[in-house]
Design a protein around this motif. Structure first.
Motif, PDB file in Angstrom:
ATOM      1  N   GLN A  75       0.795  -0.584  -0.165  1.00  0.00           N
ATOM      2  CA  GLN A  75       0.057   0.020   0.593  1.00  0.00           C
ATOM      3  C   GLN A  75       1.231   1.453   0.014  1.00  0.00           C
ATOM      4  N   ASP A 106       2.148  -3.065   4.854  1.00  0.00           N
ATOM      5  CA  ASP A 106       0.215  -2.792   4.714  1.00  0.00           C
ATOM      6  C   ASP A 106       0.319  -2.729   6.769  1.00  0.00           C
ATOM      7  N   ALA A 107       0.383  -3.550   7.319  1.00  0.00           N
ATOM      8  CA  ALA A 107       0.414  -3.332   8.799  1.00  0.00           C
ATOM      9  C   ALA A 107       0.564  -1.598   9.482  1.00  0.00           C
ATOM     10  N   GLN A 166       0.418   0.830   8.006  1.00  0.00           N
ATOM     11  CA  GLN A 166      -0.131   1.424   6.816  1.00  0.00           C
ATOM     12  C   GLN A 166      -1.738   1.223   7.221  1.00  0.00           C
ATOM     13  N   LYS A 167      -2.080   0.072   8.055  1.00  0.00           N
ATOM     14  CA  LYS A 167      -3.645  -0.295   8.628  1.00  0.00           C
ATOM     15  C   LYS A 167      -4.102   0.234   9.837  1.00  0.00           C
ATOM     16  N   ALA A 204      -5.750   3.502  11.282  1.00  0.00           N
ATOM     17  CA  ALA A 204      -7.074   2.944  12.257  1.00  0.00           C
ATOM     18  C   ALA A 204      -6.983   3.660  13.399  1.00  0.00           C
TER      19      ALA A 204
END
Length: 229
Positions: free
Chosen positions: A52, A192-193, A195-196, A200
């Motif tokens: 991402q 990606d983790a 980014q999430k 969040a």
């Protein structure tokens, strides 16, 4: 530039150089037994294409390219319009040359010459403006590239440390590669983790009695170059 080449451009630089030899583990104690180094490989282009983080930076670079192409298309359309006007005047002069008075014919030729000069000036100004846009876009792309590399490197370092890797090679310099030694997916997963988690994470609530923070100023839009009238 295609999406693949745009993504590839993101990883050619400091990160690519930095992973030629990655984190070295603690050396064996003096006089102690030596061990073979643990080697792994990373496909930085895949990381840029699939993560991402990489896709977000590639999209921003592609936006710069699209703006230049759009401006070039507008200028070409205006140039085509000028060409059509000059062609129409030239054909009109050829058709009416036998019936026009010398003065009227001279005025027509003068108008054609003037429009030809305006076209040349528009062409030169447009080329110079597009070149300035390309130079600005190149500088912005380099800044985005550097920013991407800085954000990606901690994830590479974390994976090499967790897996006890002594030497990390860029897949672009390997002739053959066993996929068991490829850490690309691990780096993508970590990036990606993160980014999430960042997307969040809720904003911290203001302390009781504290004044609300001022609203962030809206970014000033960059003016779009327009053809010279």
């Amino acid at each position: 530039m295609t999406k693949t080449s745009t993504a590839a451009a993101l990883v050619l630089g400091a990160v690519a150089a930095s992973v030629a030899v990655a984190v070295a583990q603690d050396a064996a104690p003096a006089g102690g037994p030596t061990r073979a180094p643990k080697i792994a490989v990373i496909d930085l282009i895949r990381v840029s294409n699939e993560s991402q983080l990489g896709r977000s930076y590639a999209a921003r670079i592609e936006t710069l390219e699209t703006e230049i192409k759009s401006e070039g298309t507008k200028k070409q359309a205006e140039l085509n319009k000028m060409d059509a006007e000059i062609k129409a005047l030239t054909e009109e002069l050829e058709k009416q040359g036998s019936v026009l008075s010398p003065e009227a014919a001279d005025r027509k030729r003068t108008e054609i010459t003037r429009k030809g000069r305006e076209r040349q000036a528009f062409l030169e100004d447009g080329q110079a403006e597009l070149q300035r846009m390309r130079e600005r876009a190149q500088a912005q792309a380099e800044g985005l590239n550097n920013e991407f590399q800085q954000k990606l490197k901690p994830f590479i370092d974390a994976v090499t440390k967790d897996r006890g890797i002594d030497i990390l090679l860029n897949s672009q310099v390997t002739l053959t590669m066993n996929r068991e030694f490829d850490i690309s997916q691990d780096v993508i997963a970590r990036a990606d983790a993160a980014q999430k988690a960042g997307a969040a994470a809720p904003a911290p609530a203001p302390a009781a009695g504290a004044a609300a923070p001022p609203a962030a100023p809206r970014p000033t839009p960059t003016p779009t170059p327009t053809p010279r009238p």
